[in-house]
Design an enzyme around this catalytic site. Structure first.
Site, short mmCIF file in Angstrom:
data_model
loop_
_atom_site.label_atom_id
_atom_site.label_comp_id
_atom_site.label_asym_id
_atom_site.label_seq_id
_atom_site.Cartn_x
_atom_site.Cartn_y
_atom_site.Cartn_z
N SER A 132 0.85 -1.19 0.00
CA SER A 132 0.00 0.00 0.00
C SER A 132 0.88 1.23 0.00
CB SER A 132 -0.90 0.02 1.24
OG SER A 132 -1.51 1.28 1.43
N TYR A 145 -2.71 -0.16 10.21
CA TYR A 145 -2.76 -0.69 8.84
C TYR A 145 -1.47 -0.38 8.09
CZ TYR A 145 -4.00 -1.01 3.90
OH TYR A 145 -4.00 -1.30 2.56
#
Length: 272
Positions: A132, A145
């Protein structure tokens, strides 16, 4: 010989688009998901749908064995399965964070352990880990995250050195925000079940409002853009190890390459 790829997290989003892309490029595809009965995608003689939960070593081993039995070899694995989390760290239960790392970090590690003997026996293979942009530029209310995706990114780069002499390459694909994946909707629902202290509420409201700001057309990546980049990472022979996709990802990476002072000024303007 037709090449074969195994994709985790194939039920929707990036995974479903990746299955579609590899099939269109003539590959055999092993589409894995926790519940194969939920598969309602493409049908093809070159497609095998199998159960795989990245938290369950037995299901991983079974899926890898099924892949080699059906197609005879395995050229690439795409670790796409992942979990999102949009929450205030202070009140996020440790059990949720444990599940996050079990899925986003330890899951790909388990899959890689299972496929390495196959790759070694056949003389090589390609591992593609979907991370990500939060691994490069941490974002608000996604600290845990981002930490999980950063861990996967660093692990991937370190592992690349260990496997290079065995003709096994490790690549990462780093998408930015993709509205069509439903990530924000899903993680917002999870966030709603984790109450935040009142002191955080003004900042939370500001960050949620930022999602309503429409960027220029084409600035954010689509699911198909990410899938195309995954395919490139699985086939590229230039030696590049990290593949970024999305204008926000590219801008964040460029900002990160500035001096520490300039980067701090940029991120403060973006998120403070």
């Amino acid at each position: 010989m037709t090449r074969t790829v195994l994709v985790t997290g194939s039920s929707s989003g990036f995974g479903r688009a990746t299955v579609r892309t590899f099939l269109a490029q003539g590959w055999n595809v092993v589409a894995t998901l926790r519940d194969p009965a939920a598969w309602d995608g493409e049908a093809s003689d070159r497609l095998l749908v199998r159960a795989l939960d990245v938290r369950d070593e037995s299901s991983i081993d079974t899926a890898v064995t099924a892949a080699t039995q059906r197609f005879g070899h395995l050229d690439a694995v795409v670790n796409n399965a992942g979990m999102g989390l949009f929450s205030v760290f202070e009140t996020t239960p440790q059990s949720v964070i444990d599940d996050l790392f079990q899925t986003n970090v330890y899951g790909p590690m388990r899959v890689i352990r299972a496929v390495l003997p196959v790759f070694q026996a056949q003389g090589g293979g390609r591992i593609v880990n979907v991370t990500s942009s939060s691994a490069t530029v941490p974002t608000p209310l996604q600290a845990a995250y981002g930490a999980s995706k950063a861990a996967l990114t660093v692990f991937s780069e370190g592992l690349e050195y260990e496997l290079a002499d065995q003709n096994i390459q490790v690549r990462t694909v780093e998408p930015g925000f993709v509205p069509t994946t439903g990530f924000f909707t899903q993680t917002s629902a999870r966030f709603a079940s984790i109450p935040a202290p009142e002191a955080y509420l003004p900042y939370i409201q500001k960050q949620i409002a930022a999602f309503d700001v429409q960027p220029p057309a084409g600035y954010l990546a689509t699911e198909d853009d990410v899938a195309a980049t995954v395919f490139t990472a699985a086939t590229d022979e230039s030696g590049l190890t990290r593949f970024r996709v999305g204008g926000d990802t590219l801008d964040g990476a460029a900002a990160r390459r500035q001096s520490d002072a300039d980067y701090d000024a940029w991120r403060t303007a973006q998120f403070a």
